[in-house]
Design a protein around this motif. Sequence first.
Motif, PDB file in Angstrom:
ATOM      1  N   TYR A   1       0.823  -1.204   0.000  1.00  0.00           N
ATOM      2  CA  TYR A   1       0.000   0.000   0.000  1.00  0.00           C
ATOM      3  C   TYR A   1       0.860   1.258   0.000  1.00  0.00           C
ATOM      4  O   TYR A   1       0.473   2.295  -0.573  1.00  0.00           O
TER       5      TYR A   1
ATOM      6  N   GLU B   1     -17.683   2.552  -5.169  1.00  0.00           N
ATOM      7  CA  GLU B   1     -16.321   2.760  -4.672  1.00  0.00           C
ATOM      8  C   GLU B   1     -15.477   1.478  -4.669  1.00  0.00           C
ATOM      9  O   GLU B   1     -14.347   1.499  -5.166  1.00  0.00           O
TER      10      GLU B   1
ATOM     11  N   ILE C   1      -9.762   1.026   2.369  1.00  0.00           N
ATOM     12  CA  ILE C   1      -9.841   0.029   1.300  1.00  0.00           C
ATOM     13  C   ILE C   1      -9.810  -1.403   1.849  1.00  0.00           C
ATOM     14  O   ILE C   1     -10.619  -2.240   1.430  1.00  0.00           O
TER      15      ILE C   1
ATOM     16  N   HIS D   1      -6.638   5.917   3.623  1.00  0.00           N
ATOM     17  CA  HIS D   1      -7.580   5.241   2.733  1.00  0.00           C
ATOM     18  C   HIS D   1      -7.009   3.929   2.216  1.00  0.00           C
ATOM     19  O   HIS D   1      -7.722   2.932   2.081  1.00  0.00           O
ATOM     20  N   LEU D   2      -5.702   3.938   1.912  1.00  0.00           N
ATOM     21  CA  LEU D   2      -5.074   2.739   1.367  1.00  0.00           C
ATOM     22  C   LEU D   2      -4.877   1.669   2.428  1.00  0.00           C
ATOM     23  O   LEU D   2      -4.966   0.479   2.136  1.00  0.00           O
TER      24      LEU D   2
ATOM     25  N   VAL E   1     -12.074   1.056  -6.948  1.00  0.00           N
ATOM     26  CA  VAL E   1     -10.757   0.693  -6.422  1.00  0.00           C
ATOM     27  C   VAL E   1     -10.257  -0.585  -7.078  1.00  0.00           C
ATOM     28  O   VAL E   1      -9.096  -0.686  -7.500  1.00  0.00           O
TER      29      VAL E   1
ATOM     30  N   LEU F   1     -14.261   7.186   0.349  1.00  0.00           N
ATOM     31  CA  LEU F   1     -12.973   7.683  -0.122  1.00  0.00           C
ATOM     32  C   LEU F   1     -12.938   9.198  -0.213  1.00  0.00           C
ATOM     33  O   LEU F   1     -12.048   9.771  -0.829  1.00  0.00           O
TER      34      LEU F   1
END
Length: 339
Positions: A41, A119, A58, A53-54, A123, A177
């Motif tokens: 990530y 979302e 996610i 977020h990563l 991704v 996100l």
Amino acid sequence: MASSSAQDETESGTVTPSQDFPQATRLLETRLFHQYMTSTYHTLSQDGLSAHHLSMTIPRMAASCPYLLDSIHAFAALHLASVEPDNRASWLNHAVRYQSQACAGLSMVLPEISPPDYEPAFVSSVIIMLFAMGSRVLSVESRPLDPISVILEARALMSGPAMLLSRILEGGVEAQLDGWLCAPDTQESLESGEHDHNGNPVENTQVLFSLHKDIVKSLDRLRSRIDITKEEDRPIYQATWQRLHQAIEPWPKIGPHGGPLAWPLYLSDKFSSLLQRGDWLARVLLLHFGIAMRLLCHRWYVRDWGRRLVLATLEPLDEIPPEWEDTISWIRRAAARED
């Protein structure tokens, strides 16, 4: 599908041993998820984007979305193939298997996609797109590169994330996100952390800034030639040049159009047709894109992709028109420079 099996058990509230989810698979997926959470990530983030977020949002999405989880497993396996060259073939096999599962799962959702899936589907489609590029870089096969096919494939793969992003930005969706997708000051992180066999960083920042300056200068000269051409396709050249300039000029800022990586998304069918016919102005624009991709060589899933695209474009050419000799000479030198 292993990840789907695990998801079904989680939703039912029970976890029982199953032949569909053997211990070897559990151990492998634990290793891959650990790789993503501790290393992969980081390689996806840029300055100006929150790693939250990563590393948090996610993965939390993936806990209830099997195709996104498969995307993460695939990309982590591909990353391991890049950092463990002795085990590259094995990791690539795992990567391709999870990529196939991710694509199959996503394809089942897309036809009747609803807002809650926008979302995670976005991704997943982005990761699938980056995987396609990285797999070419890391492939153990020495397949010749077909530049036009590569560009058209990139455009097709980017169209999915672009469509989903537009739906997310239209609103009406609880955006997990939020604050990440539209960060205005996002820019390339030029520290990859990777080193060559001599212990030196794989990229030289000063060389990249010098290369960027040279690309912008060459693009300015190219625009002057486009503006005076009497060919009927001049508007197509101008529009394509404008998108390329918008992608490259802000570097190391990524800019609102996604930077060099996203340029193929904006190619028109008419420009693609010119490329396929061997049109020289179209070819030179493509070559500038290839050189620009060298600005992203610090990304492990890009590396020398730009150089390979340039060389594959130039290799079959028997003769260079006199008016393009200086430009092609510069492009050859730019492709040959060390990063």
